[in-house]
Design an enzyme around this catalytic site. Structure first.
Site, PDB file in Angstrom:
ATOM      1  N   CYS A  44       0.797  -1.229   0.000  1.00  0.00           N
ATOM      2  CA  CYS A  44       0.000   0.000   0.000  1.00  0.00           C
ATOM      3  C   CYS A  44       0.831   1.281   0.000  1.00  0.00           C
ATOM      4  O   CYS A  44       0.348   2.333  -0.420  1.00  0.00           O
ATOM      5  CB  CYS A  44      -0.928  -0.004   1.200  1.00  0.00           C
ATOM      6  SG  CYS A  44      -1.924  -1.496   1.328  1.00  0.00           S
TER       7      CYS A  44
ATOM      8  N   HIS B 282      -3.037   6.914   1.951  1.00  0.00           N
ATOM      9  CA  HIS B 282      -3.478   5.642   1.372  1.00  0.00           C
ATOM     10  C   HIS B 282      -4.958   5.478   1.676  1.00  0.00           C
ATOM     11  O   HIS B 282      -5.403   5.672   2.818  1.00  0.00           O
ATOM     12  CB  HIS B 282      -2.681   4.490   1.976  1.00  0.00           C
ATOM     13  CG  HIS B 282      -3.287   3.146   1.717  1.00  0.00           C
ATOM     14  ND1 HIS B 282      -3.659   2.730   0.457  1.00  0.00           N
ATOM     15  CD2 HIS B 282      -3.607   2.121   2.568  1.00  0.00           C
ATOM     16  CE1 HIS B 282      -4.188   1.513   0.544  1.00  0.00           C
ATOM     17  NE2 HIS B 282      -4.156   1.126   1.805  1.00  0.00           N
TER      18      HIS B 282
ATOM     19  N   ASN C 216     -10.180   0.046  -1.496  1.00  0.00           N
ATOM     20  CA  ASN C 216      -8.744  -0.024  -1.223  1.00  0.00           C
ATOM     21  C   ASN C 216      -8.052  -0.636  -2.441  1.00  0.00           C
ATOM     22  O   ASN C 216      -8.204  -1.825  -2.717  1.00  0.00           O
ATOM     23  CB  ASN C 216      -8.499  -0.877   0.021  1.00  0.00           C
ATOM     24  CG  ASN C 216      -7.035  -0.967   0.409  1.00  0.00           C
ATOM     25  OD1 ASN C 216      -6.152  -0.749  -0.396  1.00  0.00           O
ATOM     26  ND2 ASN C 216      -6.780  -1.312   1.660  1.00  0.00           N
TER      27      ASN C 216
END
Length: 312
Positions: free
Chosen positions: A113, A238, A268
């Protein structure tokens, strides 16, 4: 001293959109539960034959076109990803071939990530060292390919997409310096492993680490970039979960900043999430030229990388 600046961005998401109500027909969940827990309403899902290379190429091509540079001008191409199935040639090589980038340095960066912000820092360092002049940095992931669609705690999170940025040498540094690091003793809290390969996580561990540790680290990134949190024009974390993004931004004290919330519509997307959210923010014209933005990736390994970037 030579530094680098952000020249242009681009992004790409697959056409198929999966809503919370559609997910509720697949697994024991509902829109209210998902929205309350993570803030996500929709996510984009790539077709089975659409690869990480495809996602990365689309975003990279848009950023390159927006930059006004030719493919031959790119001398470093970095792809941040954690879901590639193609090992060699790497994704960077495949994207370079499609774009017609000749002879550039080519690397895939696997930091999950926080991969894009790690890759952006590497590109900035290469430019500062004189090893590159124009770099193309891409974050691309096909998270739905590693999703267990029977696990309601994780299948509600993931989406697919890519974001890209072109950065170039400039006399006045407009990127960095980076603050990066990790908590490897907690690294197994986020996993993409097994046969078949599947994404899983200890959500509470990630949540506690992010909300307690990251505000001070983000503040340090501001300090190193010479910017007070209250002077930030935008914050792009993120896009993991609104329950992480919003409290970290509040604890940071970025009271005047636009806080990216692309997670609501994209889910995500791992390494793609920061450049994807950034590209959309800039496409909408919400940040003035030269204004300071904080880009901050965090997540898998548990790793992080953040820096101040001036708006192009």
């Amino acid at each position: 001293m030579t530094g680098s600046r952000l020249v242009a961005t681009g992004h790409y998401q697959p056409a198929k959109i999966l809503t919370n109500d559609e997910l509720a027909a697949m697994v024991d969940t509902n829109d209210e539960w998902i929205t309350k827990r993570v803030g996500i309403r929709t996510r984009h899902v790539a077709e089975p034959d659409e690869t990480v290379t495809d996602l990365a190429h689309h975003a990279a091509a848009k950023a390159l076109t927006a930059s006004g540079l030719d493919a031959a001008d790119i001398d470093l191409l970095l792809i941040a990803t954690c879901t590639q199935t193609e090992r060699a040639p790497n994704i960077a090589s495949r994207v370079a071939a499609r774009l017609g980038v000749p002879g550039a340095g080519l690397m895939d960066v696997g930091v999950s990530c926080s991969g894009f912000t790690h890759a952006l820092a590497v590109a900035d360092h290469a430019i500062r060292a004189g090893a590159a002049t124009n770099a193309l940095v891409v974050g691309a992931d096909k998270m739905t390919a590693v999703t267990d669609w029977t696990d309601r705690t994780t299948c509600v999170l993931t989406g697919d997409g890519a974001g890209a940025a072109v950065i170039s040498a400039t006399p006045e540094a407009e990127i960095g310096p980076v603050v990066w690091g990790s908590a490897p003793e907690l690294g197994t809290a986020v996993r993409i492993e097994g046969t078949p390969t599947r994404f899983s996580q200890d959500g509470q561990t990630v949540y506690r680490w992010a909300t307690t540790q990251l505000p001070d680290i983000a503040r340090k990134a501001c300090e190193r970039g010479g910017v007070r949190p209250e002077d930030l024009a935008a914050v792009v974390f993120h896009q993991a979960n609104l329950r992480i993004i919003e409290p970290v931004a509040a604890k940071l004290g970025a009271v005047n900043a636009i806080v990216a919330r692309d997670v609501v519509e994209s889910g995500n997307t791992s390494a793609a999430s920061v450049p994807l959210a950034l590209s959309k923010l800039l496409e909408r014209g919400e940040v003035r030229r030269g204004a300071p933005m904080l880009l901050f990736g965090f997540g898998g390994n548990l790793s992080y990388a953040g820096m101040i970037v001036r708006c192009p």
